[in-house]
Design a protein around this motif. Structure first.
Motif, mmCIF file in Angstrom:
data_model
loop_
_atom_site.group_PDB
_atom_site.id
_atom_site.type_symbol
_atom_site.label_atom_id
_atom_site.label_comp_id
_atom_site.label_asym_id
_atom_site.label_seq_id
_atom_site.Cartn_x
_atom_site.Cartn_y
_atom_site.Cartn_z
ATOM 1 N N THR A 123 -8.740 5.992 8.185
ATOM 2 C CA THR A 123 -7.858 6.289 9.321
ATOM 3 C C THR A 123 -6.803 7.322 8.940
ATOM 4 O O THR A 123 -6.545 8.268 9.688
ATOM 5 C CB THR A 123 -7.167 5.000 9.818
ATOM 6 O OG1 THR A 123 -8.173 4.068 10.217
ATOM 7 C CG2 THR A 123 -6.231 5.279 10.972
ATOM 8 N N ASN A 124 -6.184 7.155 7.772
ATOM 9 C CA ASN A 124 -5.086 8.031 7.358
ATOM 10 C C ASN A 124 -5.545 9.415 6.919
ATOM 11 O O ASN A 124 -4.826 10.398 7.106
ATOM 12 C CB ASN A 124 -4.293 7.389 6.216
ATOM 13 C CG ASN A 124 -3.516 6.172 6.665
ATOM 14 O OD1 ASN A 124 -3.410 5.869 7.852
ATOM 15 N ND2 ASN A 124 -2.974 5.437 5.713
ATOM 16 N N THR A 125 -6.714 9.495 6.298
ATOM 17 C CA THR A 125 -7.151 10.781 5.733
ATOM 18 C C THR A 125 -8.281 11.441 6.510
ATOM 19 O O THR A 125 -8.538 12.622 6.315
ATOM 20 C CB THR A 125 -7.629 10.599 4.273
ATOM 21 O OG1 THR A 125 -8.816 9.797 4.269
ATOM 22 C CG2 THR A 125 -6.553 9.972 3.411
ATOM 23 N N GLN A 166 0.434 -3.625 -1.135
ATOM 24 C CA GLN A 166 -0.839 -2.989 -1.453
ATOM 25 C C GLN A 166 -0.647 -1.477 -1.374
ATOM 26 O O GLN A 166 0.073 -0.992 -0.508
ATOM 27 C CB GLN A 166 -1.911 -3.392 -0.434
ATOM 28 C CG GLN A 166 -2.139 -4.871 -0.304
ATOM 29 C CD GLN A 166 -2.831 -5.452 -1.512
ATOM 30 O OE1 GLN A 166 -3.785 -4.883 -2.027
ATOM 31 N NE2 GLN A 166 -2.338 -6.583 -1.971
ATOM 32 N N ALA A 167 -1.293 -0.762 -2.263
ATOM 33 C CA ALA A 167 -1.266 0.696 -2.220
ATOM 34 C C ALA A 167 -2.618 1.230 -2.681
ATOM 35 O O ALA A 167 -3.221 0.700 -3.607
ATOM 36 C CB ALA A 167 -0.168 1.261 -3.115
ATOM 37 N N VAL A 168 -3.093 2.269 -2.012
ATOM 38 C CA VAL A 168 -4.316 2.954 -2.406
ATOM 39 C C VAL A 168 -3.915 4.365 -2.805
ATOM 40 O O VAL A 168 -3.213 5.055 -2.055
ATOM 41 C CB VAL A 168 -5.347 3.002 -1.256
ATOM 42 C CG1 VAL A 168 -6.598 3.754 -1.696
ATOM 43 C CG2 VAL A 168 -5.690 1.593 -0.788
ATOM 44 N N VAL A 169 -4.360 4.791 -3.977
ATOM 45 C CA VAL A 169 -3.993 6.097 -4.510
ATOM 46 C C VAL A 169 -5.240 6.960 -4.642
ATOM 47 O O VAL A 169 -6.275 6.508 -5.133
ATOM 48 C CB VAL A 169 -3.312 5.949 -5.891
ATOM 49 C CG1 VAL A 169 -2.988 7.307 -6.484
ATOM 50 C CG2 VAL A 169 -2.068 5.094 -5.773
ATOM 51 N N VAL A 215 -1.827 10.805 -5.021
ATOM 52 C CA VAL A 215 -1.055 10.629 -3.796
ATOM 53 C C VAL A 215 -1.435 9.290 -3.178
ATOM 54 O O VAL A 215 -2.614 8.923 -3.133
ATOM 55 C CB VAL A 215 -1.373 11.774 -2.796
ATOM 56 C CG1 VAL A 215 -0.673 11.552 -1.469
ATOM 57 C CG2 VAL A 215 -0.989 13.114 -3.382
ATOM 58 N N ILE A 216 -0.441 8.554 -2.701
ATOM 59 C CA ILE A 216 -0.704 7.296 -2.005
ATOM 60 C C ILE A 216 -1.265 7.629 -0.628
ATOM 61 O O ILE A 216 -0.660 8.385 0.130
ATOM 62 C CB ILE A 216 0.574 6.453 -1.886
ATOM 63 C CG1 ILE A 216 1.050 6.037 -3.289
ATOM 64 C CG2 ILE A 216 0.336 5.223 -1.009
ATOM 65 C CD1 ILE A 216 2.404 5.374 -3.308
ATOM 66 N N ASN A 266 -7.510 -7.985 1.376
ATOM 67 C CA ASN A 266 -7.000 -6.640 1.642
ATOM 68 C C ASN A 266 -7.971 -5.515 1.326
ATOM 69 O O ASN A 266 -7.734 -4.379 1.723
ATOM 70 C CB ASN A 266 -5.713 -6.409 0.837
ATOM 71 C CG ASN A 266 -4.598 -7.316 1.283
ATOM 72 O OD1 ASN A 266 -4.167 -7.263 2.424
ATOM 73 N ND2 ASN A 266 -4.122 -8.164 0.390
ATOM 74 N N LEU A 267 -9.051 -5.787 0.617
ATOM 75 C CA LEU A 267 -9.935 -4.712 0.155
ATOM 76 C C LEU A 267 -10.518 -3.890 1.300
ATOM 77 O O LEU A 267 -10.360 -2.664 1.339
ATOM 78 C CB LEU A 267 -11.069 -5.271 -0.704
ATOM 79 C CG LEU A 267 -12.055 -4.232 -1.238
ATOM 80 C CD1 LEU A 267 -11.359 -3.297 -2.219
ATOM 81 C CD2 LEU A 267 -13.248 -4.900 -1.894
ATOM 82 N N ILE A 268 -11.177 -4.526 2.228
ATOM 83 C CA ILE A 268 -11.827 -3.796 3.318
ATOM 84 C C ILE A 268 -10.797 -3.185 4.271
ATOM 85 O O ILE A 268 -10.908 -2.002 4.614
ATOM 86 C CB ILE A 268 -12.854 -4.691 4.048
ATOM 87 C CG1 ILE A 268 -13.944 -5.156 3.066
ATOM 88 C CG2 ILE A 268 -13.448 -3.978 5.246
ATOM 89 C CD1 ILE A 268 -14.734 -4.052 2.383
ATOM 90 N N PRO A 269 -9.748 -3.932 4.690
ATOM 91 C CA PRO A 269 -8.746 -3.307 5.555
ATOM 92 C C PRO A 269 -8.066 -2.086 4.920
ATOM 93 O O PRO A 269 -7.810 -1.089 5.597
ATOM 94 C CB PRO A 269 -7.734 -4.424 5.812
ATOM 95 C CG PRO A 269 -8.512 -5.680 5.653
ATOM 96 C CD PRO A 269 -9.517 -5.375 4.570
ATOM 97 N N MET A 270 -7.796 -2.145 3.613
ATOM 98 C CA MET A 270 -7.161 -0.994 2.958
ATOM 99 C C MET A 270 -8.128 0.185 2.871
ATOM 100 O O MET A 270 -7.725 1.340 3.029
ATOM 101 C CB MET A 270 -6.645 -1.384 1.567
ATOM 102 C CG MET A 270 -5.488 -2.373 1.593
ATOM 103 S SD MET A 270 -4.050 -1.806 2.522
ATOM 104 C CE MET A 270 -3.502 -0.445 1.522
ATOM 105 N N THR A 271 -9.401 -0.100 2.641
ATOM 106 C CA THR A 271 -10.403 0.968 2.608
ATOM 107 C C THR A 271 -10.517 1.606 3.989
ATOM 108 O O THR A 271 -10.591 2.844 4.107
ATOM 109 C CB THR A 271 -11.766 0.419 2.145
ATOM 110 O OG1 THR A 271 -11.596 -0.210 0.872
ATOM 111 C CG2 THR A 271 -12.796 1.518 2.031
#
Length: 129
Positions: A49-51, A15-18, A24-25, A39-44
């Motif tokens: 968390t990351n940004t 999975q990757a979110v850009v 940028v990933i 994976n939709l909600i955990p990736m969101t």
């Protein structure tokens, strides 16, 4: 996972979110679950968390569409303001695009019907490149 040759193989689902604006990933994951739907909600959440920022919009293909995800995205939209655009089904490449209904969304519409109408409205209001 069941693969194209109708046999089971040891496989992984990445999975990757850009970030569309900066290309940028901003979030990634690898798991052994063939389905994307979980994976939709955990990736969101990982994006936040990351940004440190809640995304303005999330665009996802039909593999992420489920009744549970439609409910959870509606809750997230109400709480954080993120607009989720989930494809509700697949189309053959040679099929004409569906004609989007106009007017108010009926109160009796289910989550999938609401998501499809939302995508249709967005497509009508997007300027051609």
């Amino acid at each position: 996972m069941l693969s194209d040759d109708a046999a089971f193989h040891q496989c992984y689902n990445a999975q990757a979110v850009v970030d569309e604006k900066h290309q940028v990933i901003v979030a990634t994951d690898v798991n052994t679950n063939a389905a994307d739907v979980g994976n939709l909600i955990p990736m969101t959440e990982q994006v936040v968390t990351n940004t440190g920022q809640v995304p303005d919009q999330v665009l996802a293909d039909a593999g992420y569409c489920s009744a549970d995800n439609l409910d959870r995205t509606a809750e997230s939209a109400a709480e954080h303001g993120t607009e989720f655009y989930l494809a509700t089904g697949r189309r053959r490449r040679d099929s004409p695009p569906p004609v989007s209904s106009r007017g108010r969304i009926p109160k009796s519409a289910n989550g999938k019907q609401r998501a499809a109408r939302k995508l249709g409205r967005a497509a009508r209001h997007t300027p051609a490149a």
